[in-house]
Design an enzyme around this catalytic site. Structure first.
Site, PDB file in Angstrom:
ATOM      1  N   CYS A   2      27.258 -54.137 -18.236  1.00  0.00           N
ATOM      2  CA  CYS A   2      25.931 -54.192 -18.850  1.00  0.00           C
ATOM      3  C   CYS A   2      25.778 -53.096 -19.917  1.00  0.00           C
ATOM      4  CB  CYS A   2      24.851 -54.137 -17.774  1.00  0.00           C
ATOM      5  SG  CYS A   2      23.255 -54.682 -18.392  1.00  0.00           S
TER       6      CYS A   2
ATOM      7  N   HIS B 246      26.255 -58.484 -14.267  1.00  0.00           N
ATOM      8  CA  HIS B 246      26.460 -57.539 -13.157  1.00  0.00           C
ATOM      9  C   HIS B 246      27.390 -58.142 -12.098  1.00  0.00           C
ATOM     10  CE1 HIS B 246      23.587 -54.368 -14.181  1.00  0.00           C
ATOM     11  NE2 HIS B 246      22.928 -55.336 -14.791  1.00  0.00           N
TER      12      HIS B 246
ATOM     13  N   GLU C 221      28.532 -56.728  -9.573  1.00  0.00           N
ATOM     14  CA  GLU C 221      28.330 -56.103  -8.267  1.00  0.00           C
ATOM     15  C   GLU C 221      27.236 -56.775  -7.442  1.00  0.00           C
ATOM     16  OE1 GLU C 221      27.537 -54.978 -11.178  1.00  0.00           O
ATOM     17  OE2 GLU C 221      25.774 -53.695 -11.214  1.00  0.00           O
TER      18      GLU C 221
END
Ligand code: XMP
Length: 539
Positions: A78, A166, A168
């Site tokens: 990001c 993202h 994660e």
């Protein structure tokens, strides 16, 4: 020990990157961008996190990547991806297309080491206001979405990768595959950081640090201090003395039970019973902050009194864990949050003690895994959090022996009930506890927790004794007695929480049992407030 460093630019989800890498058995550390450590040979790669800032802001967070870029593997996420573009010959603009939430990623370079094994189309999670208009020097696109052409890129001839989304977060369905490709493939980490390897290293480090010196540890019955105690005991045996303070405000039989289980584990424990002091000083005090201060001060004084009896003590051990020590990078470039353990106040300075914190690098679920690997019983590993001021802040108003006795009985019925209500295998029942829209029960947010029963599924529970009397009828008699409130919440870190949708039949049983068995209570309520705006504890 090989590791990956995460440069934190202040994103809300930076900790999650760390969690995910640890799930791959890769050790990693999170550091704020403005306090970035030296790169030593153990560092196998660097992750640049997201941020609430724009790289176009005048005061955008900066980090010096000289000596890293092109030499070590880098993954920009990001803001990290935009930062790499902005710094190295590309450009970043405010985005015209909507780039929040779900998007479908199409892999354009399936042979890219970052995307090996990733489906040609998969869901990713976007959250950014800026977009990468042109790529940095030498970069090529490796995946795109309908709105974002430069959704993922790599730099030719360098182990530098960047993703605009993202990986994660849970909603990026193949994010773990990408992080695994980065950590185990591109960085070449072995993925051998397990509870057993942690214990082996920690034991060695503790021995090197404290040698033959004596160490003191405050035990609370909670998971962190228990695991710290057993780990230290394994490293230095009876050179460790533990102190368990009875503040007179503990749950039913808690002091005796916990003390007994510590002795079973071979720990050298002193039970410091100061109940009478606490109750005397709390007498007549109704103001919550004042109660908390009294309890905190007496705890330190008691601990201190017992600690001074231990001759030649040189070290104070604490059960500090990683979330307590991570400094988040604030939006203005200043570290915004540092929590620390204040349990034993000024003791280290006054007594000239060094500090040992063997769990400083672990997240809570990792502490539990280590605890299990150390052979600690599930019952202790899975205990709910319990506040330092104990039942003192669950009796609203002044604290007396009589009120404590009432609360202990009601609390015992509630907690035993939660433990006895079996959930084994009933996924639907477990999910129903979180209510519509809420996604987490304890077993979901912490993969080490198995929800055998209601107790295991939730974050925390307890009973509160209210300073309210009301009219009831028992048999043919009018009663005028106290009210208790039941509180049960789900949470992932205690910072926010929601009330648990406990089954009605369960609430009915608990309510009946409390009213029938606990003298002095004729009414039971259930607290249906979330945090915020309420808090978990009532005082
Ligand atoms: P609140 O009431 O702030 O609680 O929503 C959040 C979490 O912290 C625990 N808590 C404490 N823990 N000392 C502690 O060690 C304290 O003074 C204290 N006050 C609240 C609370 O039980 C919940 O888990």
């Amino acid at each position: 020990m090989e590791k990956i460093l995460i440069i934190d630019f202040g994103s809300q989800v930076t900790q999650l990157i760390g969690r995910r890498l640890r799930e791959l058995n890769v050790y990693c550390e999170i550091h704020p961008f403005n306090k970035f450590p030296e790169i030593d040979p153990d560092v196998k790669g660097v992750v640049l996190s997201g941020s609430p800032c724009s790289v176009r802001d005048e005061n955008a967070p900066q980090v010096n990547l000289e000596g890293i870029k092109g030499k070590l593997p880098i993954l920009g996420i990001c803001y990290g991806a935009q930062y790499l573009a902005h710094k190295f010959g590309g450009s970043v603009n405010a985005s015209l297309a909507r780039e929040y939430g779900r998007a479908i990623l199409e892999v354009t370079s399936p042979d890219s080491p970052l995307l090996l094994g990733v489906s040609p189309k998969s869901q990713v999670w976007m959250s950014h206001g800026d977009t990468i208009a042109s790529l940095p020097d030498g970069a090529e696109v490796i995946a795109s979405t309908a709105d974002v052409v430069n959704a993922a890129y790599s730099i030719k001839g360098e182990p530098t990768y960047a993703v605009q989304f993202h990986p994660e977060v849970f909603h990026t369905t193949e994010g773990m595959r990408m992080l695994s490709n980065f950590a185990l493939g591109i960085c070449g980490c072995a993925g051998d950081w397990t509870p057993d390897s942690f214990i082996e290293t920690a034991v060695k480090e503790i021995r090197e640090k404290v040698g033959d010196d004596k160490v003191i540890l405050g035990l609370s019955g909670g998971v962190d201090s228990t695991v710290a105690g057993v780990l230290l005991n394994r490293a230095i045996g009876h050179n460790l003395t533990c102190i368990f303070v009875n503040n007179g405000l503990l749950r039913k039989n808690e002091f005796e039970d916990v003390l007994e289980s510590y002795k079973d584990m071979g720990l050298n424990v002193i039970g410091a019973d100061a109940s009478a002091d606490f109750l005397r000083e709390l007498s007549g005090v109704t103001e919550p902050e004042k109660k908390r201060k009294i309890i905190g001060r007496l705890f330190v004084e008691t601990f201190d009194r017992y600690a001074r009896k231990i001759e030649n003590a040189r070290w104070l051990a604490q059960g500090t864990i990683y979330p307590d020590v991570i400094e988040s990078a604030g939006i203005n470039g200043t570290a915004s949050k540092i929590k620390s353990h204040h349990n034993v106040g000024g003791l280290p300075e006054e007594m000239n003690l060094g500090i040992v914190e063997p769990l400083r690098s672990l997240f809570k679920d990792e502490v539990r895994r280590v605890g299990r690997a150390l052979g600690i019983r599930d019952e202790l590993i899975g205990r709910h959090p319990f506040p330092g001021p104990s039942l003192g802040i669950r009796i609203l108003g002044d604290v007396t022996e009589e009120k404590l006795a009432v609360l202990r009985e009601a609390d015992d019925i509630f907690i035993r009930g939660l433990r006895n209500y079996s959930l084994d295998g009933n996924r639907a029942a477990i999910e129903a506890l979180a209510g519509p829209g809420a996604s987490f029960v304890r077993s979901a947010s912490d993969p080490t927790m198995k929800a055998h029963n209601l107790y295991d599924a939730i974050w925390q529970a307890g009973v509160i004794l209210l300073p309210v009397k009301s009219v009831g009828v028992m048999g043919d008699e009018r009663t005028y007695e106290s009210t208790v409130a039941l509180r049960a919440v789900i949470s992932t870190d205690g910072m926010t929480a929601d009330w648990v949708h406990l089954p009605y039949d369960f609430l009915a049983d608990v309510s009946n049992e409390i009213i029938n068995k606990v003298r002095g209570v004729n009414r039971v309520c259930y607290d249906v407030s979330s945090k915020p705006p309420a808090t978990i504890e009532w005082e």
